[in-house]
Structures are given as structure tokens and as C-alpha cells.
Design a protein around this motif. Structure first.
Motif, PDB file in Angstrom:
ATOM      1  N   GLY A 187       4.687  11.178 -28.268  1.00  0.00           N
ATOM      2  CA  GLY A 187       3.713  11.923 -27.472  1.00  0.00           C
ATOM      3  C   GLY A 187       2.780  10.915 -26.824  1.00  0.00           C
ATOM      4  O   GLY A 187       2.031  10.245 -27.528  1.00  0.00           O
ATOM      5  N   HIS A 188       2.848  10.779 -25.477  1.00  0.00           N
ATOM      6  CA  HIS A 188       2.118   9.651 -24.873  1.00  0.00           C
ATOM      7  C   HIS A 188       0.677   9.978 -24.494  1.00  0.00           C
ATOM      8  O   HIS A 188      -0.165   9.090 -24.426  1.00  0.00           O
ATOM      9  CB  HIS A 188       2.891   9.052 -23.677  1.00  0.00           C
ATOM     10  N   GLY A 189       0.368  11.246 -24.200  1.00  0.00           N
ATOM     11  CA  GLY A 189      -1.024  11.613 -23.914  1.00  0.00           C
ATOM     12  C   GLY A 189      -1.590  10.893 -22.704  1.00  0.00           C
ATOM     13  O   GLY A 189      -0.904  10.663 -21.718  1.00  0.00           O
ATOM     14  N   SER A 190      -2.855  10.502 -22.811  1.00  0.00           N
ATOM     15  CA  SER A 190      -3.553   9.873 -21.691  1.00  0.00           C
ATOM     16  C   SER A 190      -2.985   8.487 -21.385  1.00  0.00           C
ATOM     17  O   SER A 190      -2.673   7.728 -22.295  1.00  0.00           O
ATOM     18  CB  SER A 190      -5.038   9.745 -22.037  1.00  0.00           C
ATOM     19  N   ALA A 215       8.608  12.023 -19.140  1.00  0.00           N
ATOM     20  CA  ALA A 215       8.150  13.258 -18.498  1.00  0.00           C
ATOM     21  C   ALA A 215       7.817  13.050 -17.028  1.00  0.00           C
ATOM     22  O   ALA A 215       7.803  14.001 -16.246  1.00  0.00           O
ATOM     23  CB  ALA A 215       6.916  13.767 -19.225  1.00  0.00           C
ATOM     24  N   HIS A 216       7.531  11.793 -16.660  1.00  0.00           N
ATOM     25  CA  HIS A 216       6.965  11.552 -15.332  1.00  0.00           C
ATOM     26  C   HIS A 216       7.980  11.160 -14.271  1.00  0.00           C
ATOM     27  O   HIS A 216       7.602  10.664 -13.205  1.00  0.00           O
ATOM     28  CB  HIS A 216       5.838  10.524 -15.443  1.00  0.00           C
ATOM     29  N   TRP A 217       9.258  11.392 -14.561  1.00  0.00           N
ATOM     30  CA  TRP A 217      10.265  11.158 -13.514  1.00  0.00           C
ATOM     31  C   TRP A 217      11.160  12.381 -13.412  1.00  0.00           C
ATOM     32  O   TRP A 217      12.091  12.542 -14.184  1.00  0.00           O
ATOM     33  CB  TRP A 217      11.089   9.913 -13.810  1.00  0.00           C
ATOM     34  N   ASP A 219       7.509   4.363 -14.826  1.00  0.00           N
ATOM     35  CA  ASP A 219       6.311   5.194 -14.682  1.00  0.00           C
ATOM     36  C   ASP A 219       5.461   5.052 -15.941  1.00  0.00           C
ATOM     37  O   ASP A 219       5.904   4.477 -16.940  1.00  0.00           O
ATOM     38  CB  ASP A 219       6.691   6.658 -14.396  1.00  0.00           C
ATOM     39  N   HIS A 220       4.256   5.613 -15.907  1.00  0.00           N
ATOM     40  CA  HIS A 220       3.350   5.358 -17.035  1.00  0.00           C
ATOM     41  C   HIS A 220       3.811   6.030 -18.330  1.00  0.00           C
ATOM     42  O   HIS A 220       3.425   5.592 -19.416  1.00  0.00           O
ATOM     43  CB  HIS A 220       1.900   5.735 -16.692  1.00  0.00           C
ATOM     44  N   GLY A 221       4.639   7.074 -18.215  1.00  0.00           N
ATOM     45  CA  GLY A 221       5.204   7.662 -19.433  1.00  0.00           C
ATOM     46  C   GLY A 221       6.038   6.635 -20.178  1.00  0.00           C
ATOM     47  O   GLY A 221       6.095   6.621 -21.411  1.00  0.00           O
ATOM     48  N   GLY A 237       6.916  12.099 -23.874  1.00  0.00           N
ATOM     49  CA  GLY A 237       6.334  13.319 -23.292  1.00  0.00           C
ATOM     50  C   GLY A 237       5.194  13.790 -24.162  1.00  0.00           C
ATOM     51  O   GLY A 237       4.397  12.964 -24.642  1.00  0.00           O
ATOM     52  N   ASN A 238       5.104  15.104 -24.380  1.00  0.00           N
ATOM     53  CA  ASN A 238       4.181  15.681 -25.362  1.00  0.00           C
ATOM     54  C   ASN A 238       4.711  17.066 -25.692  1.00  0.00           C
ATOM     55  O   ASN A 238       4.960  17.850 -24.769  1.00  0.00           O
ATOM     56  CB  ASN A 238       2.751  15.830 -24.817  1.00  0.00           C
ATOM     57  N   LEU A 239       4.873  17.386 -26.969  1.00  0.00           N
ATOM     58  CA  LEU A 239       5.509  18.663 -27.275  1.00  0.00           C
ATOM     59  C   LEU A 239       4.553  19.850 -27.144  1.00  0.00           C
ATOM     60  O   LEU A 239       4.996  21.000 -27.103  1.00  0.00           O
ATOM     61  CB  LEU A 239       6.247  18.616 -28.618  1.00  0.00           C
ATOM     62  N   VAL A 240       3.265  19.602 -27.080  1.00  0.00           N
ATOM     63  CA  VAL A 240       2.294  20.574 -26.558  1.00  0.00           C
ATOM     64  C   VAL A 240       1.567  19.842 -25.440  1.00  0.00           C
ATOM     65  O   VAL A 240       1.040  18.742 -25.656  1.00  0.00           O
ATOM     66  CB  VAL A 240       1.269  21.023 -27.624  1.00  0.00           C
ATOM     67  N   HIS A 241       1.560  20.420 -24.247  1.00  0.00           N
ATOM     68  CA  HIS A 241       0.949  19.719 -23.104  1.00  0.00           C
ATOM     69  C   HIS A 241       0.449  20.759 -22.103  1.00  0.00           C
ATOM     70  O   HIS A 241       1.209  21.267 -21.297  1.00  0.00           O
ATOM     71  CB  HIS A 241       1.978  18.792 -22.436  1.00  0.00           C
ATOM     72  N   ASN A 242      -0.832  21.092 -22.214  1.00  0.00           N
ATOM     73  CA  ASN A 242      -1.442  22.002 -21.244  1.00  0.00           C
ATOM     74  C   ASN A 242      -2.607  21.254 -20.602  1.00  0.00           C
ATOM     75  O   ASN A 242      -3.720  21.233 -21.121  1.00  0.00           O
ATOM     76  CB  ASN A 242      -1.907  23.283 -21.930  1.00  0.00           C
ATOM     77  N   GLU A 293       8.111  19.636 -18.286  1.00  0.00           N
ATOM     78  CA  GLU A 293       8.523  18.232 -18.123  1.00  0.00           C
ATOM     79  C   GLU A 293       8.107  17.345 -19.311  1.00  0.00           C
ATOM     80  O   GLU A 293       8.797  16.383 -19.626  1.00  0.00           O
ATOM     81  CB  GLU A 293       8.010  17.659 -16.794  1.00  0.00           C
ATOM     82  N   HIS A 294       6.993  17.680 -19.977  1.00  0.00           N
ATOM     83  CA  HIS A 294       6.592  16.853 -21.128  1.00  0.00           C
ATOM     84  C   HIS A 294       7.353  17.232 -22.410  1.00  0.00           C
ATOM     85  O   HIS A 294       7.424  16.441 -23.345  1.00  0.00           O
ATOM     86  CB  HIS A 294       5.077  16.916 -21.351  1.00  0.00           C
ATOM     87  N   TYR A 295       7.887  18.438 -22.426  1.00  0.00           N
ATOM     88  CA  TYR A 295       8.631  18.924 -23.595  1.00  0.00           C
ATOM     89  C   TYR A 295      10.092  18.480 -23.567  1.00  0.00           C
ATOM     90  O   TYR A 295      10.684  18.147 -24.602  1.00  0.00           O
ATOM     91  CB  TYR A 295       8.545  20.457 -23.622  1.00  0.00           C
TER      92      TYR A 295
END
Ligand code: ZN
Length: 264
Positions: free
Chosen positions: A20-23, A55-57, A118-120, A171-176, A226-228
């Protein structure tokens, strides 16, 4: 005449990781997440190469980076200059791009020479492999694929783990993001969803995770997927004898799960 040795000889099984990469700031901040990634990296046997699903591609059709010197992409806004200055100089690996295509079918994945890291990818890789001495290839997320099709593509990548390739989902498995806050706290629904996913992984209930739409509060936890989706690739690569090892078991910024897991 001597035969040339294969570029990716058979090896012991490499791990498959979901982070989970977050910020993006986790790339430069010293915090519990960045420290855990550094520790994780130190515990890994050096792979021959990394295949990263970030997640970012997102692309139309699945693409794999095939350039030998990928650029570092700063795909975010409003962050400090220090973060925009980060370079991750790992090399690419056109041979791995070819191996990916040979493994899953050349029609299923097209080579790409325009993307990079990408930053992910680099925010996490710069902690796992700080000297950037492991070549990295990225595999994109095809926007036209269903979650079940992403999972199936993940299954098809399975032979790579025994060819010296570490597969990393970022990614992040919860990402809102619309509901996120810059605070060290968690919404109750985000913690419930995070726990539910952890439980389903522990009990090997991949089916309900592929069909996550049916899970309670999925619309809050996964407003866009995309993050999941990188998680589904890593679950698909799990072998029968593998249980998850967890790291960073925390929901932060109200609505972002930093949970990470390792198979192998
Ligand atoms: Zn992200």
C-alpha cells in the motif's frame, strides 16, 4: 558450439508483494511505512529483476515497459520540490518485457517505450532497492479488463516467480482520495473493509475479493479500482503452500489502507 545460457534461468521461487503506497511523500519521509519498506527490502534475496504493477499506469490494453533506461515520472502536483527532484535510476529490462510477452502470449501484452517509472513504482522501489541495482519493468492496468480478467492475467504470470523475477503490486486496498484527510486517523468503515480483505486473504477466499463489488462498503473503499487491482495480480500469484506475511497494517489519512503483504 556452446549454446547461450537463458537470460532468465530457473531459480528458487521469488516472493510476490503487495504494498500500500499511500502518499508520494513516503518516498522521502522517514515514517513507519517507509521504514517497513526499507526493512522488507533488506530481507529480500536480490531478484534478477522486478515486475511492477502500479495503480498509476492505466492504459487501453495491457502494456509492458520495454525501454532500457526508463525515466522517473513525477505524476503528482503540489508536493515539495524535493519530491519532484527524486530520480530512480534503475535500468529497464527489455529481455524481461519479452519474457512477460512470451509467458502470457505476445497478443495479450504489447511492448511500450514511452512510460517509465511512475510514483506508484519508484516511491516504493526506492525503499526496497535503494541503490537501484535491480532492473525494473512495469506492467500496465488495462482499463478494459474486468477484475476477473486482471486476476487471470496475474495467474498467467506465475512462471516468472521461478525465473528470478520478483512481482510487486503497488496500490492501496482501501483508497478513497475524495474522503482522505492529512491526519493520522481512520474512518471506521475503512478499518472494517481493510479487516474484511485481510480475513478473506487469510482464508484464501480470493473469489469474493475478485468480485469485490459485492462486498459491504466496497463503494466507499474502492470508488475507483486502480489502486485495488494490483492486489488481484499478487493474489493470483499465490501458490498452494503460501500464507500471507503482513506488514504496515494500518489505515491512515482517514481512508487509505497502507496494508502490505508478502507471499514467499
Ligand atoms: Zn497512488
Amino acid at each position: 558450439m556452446l549454446e547461450q545460457p537463458p537470460a532468465f534461468p530457473t531459480t528458487v521461487r521469488q516472493p510476490a508483494l503487495f504494498i500500500g503506497h499511500g502518499s508520494p511523500l513516503n518516498a522521502i519521509e522517514d515514517n513507519p511505512f517507509s521504514r517497513a519498506w526499507t526493512e522488507l527490502g533488506a530481507s529480500l534475496a536480490r531478484p534478477q529483476a522486478v515486475l511492477c504493477i502500479s495503480a498509476h499506469w492505466q492504459t487501453q490494453g495491457s502494456l509492458v515497459t520495454a525501454m532500457s533506461a526508463p525515466r522517473t515520472i513525477h505524476d503528482f502536483y503540489g508536493f515539495p520540490a524535493e519530491l519532484h527532484a527524486v530520480q530512480y535510476p534503475a535500468s529497464g529490462c527489455p529481455e524481461l518485457a519479452e519474457l512477460v510477452r512470451a509467458t502470457v502470449g505476445a497478443d495479450a501484452v504489447e511492448p511500450d517505450t514511452r512510460w517509465g517509472f511512475d510514483h506508484g513504482a519508484w516511491s516504493v522501489l526506492s525503499r526496497l532497492f535503494p541503490t537501484a541495482d535491480v532492473p525494473v519493468v512495469q506492467l500496465s492496468l488495462d482499463v478494459f479488463k474486468t477484475p476477473a480478467e486482471h486476476y487471470a492475467l496475474g495467474k498467467a504470470l506465475a512462471p516468472l516467480r521461478r525465473k528470478g523475477v520478483l512481482v510487486l503490486g503497488s496500490g492501496n486496498l482501501v483508497h478513497n482520495l475524495p474522503l482522505a484527510c492529512w491526519e493520522e486517523r481512520a474512518f471506521a468503515w475503512a478499518e472494517r473493509f481493510d479487516a474484511l480483505v485481510r480475513n478473506s486473504i487469510t482464508t484464501r477466499d480470493h473469489t469474493s475479493l475478485v468480485h469485490y463489488d459485492n462486498l459491504p462498503e466496497a463503494r466507499l473503499a474502492i470508488p475507483t479500482n486502480e489502486h485495488y487491482l494490483p492486489l488481484l495480480y499478487i493474489l493470483a500469484l499465490r501458490e498452494a503452500d503460501e500464507d500471507p506475511a503482513w506488514f504496515c497494517e494500518q489505515v491512515t489519512m482517514c481512508s487509505i489502507s497502507m496494508r502490505g503483504l508478502r507471499f514467499g
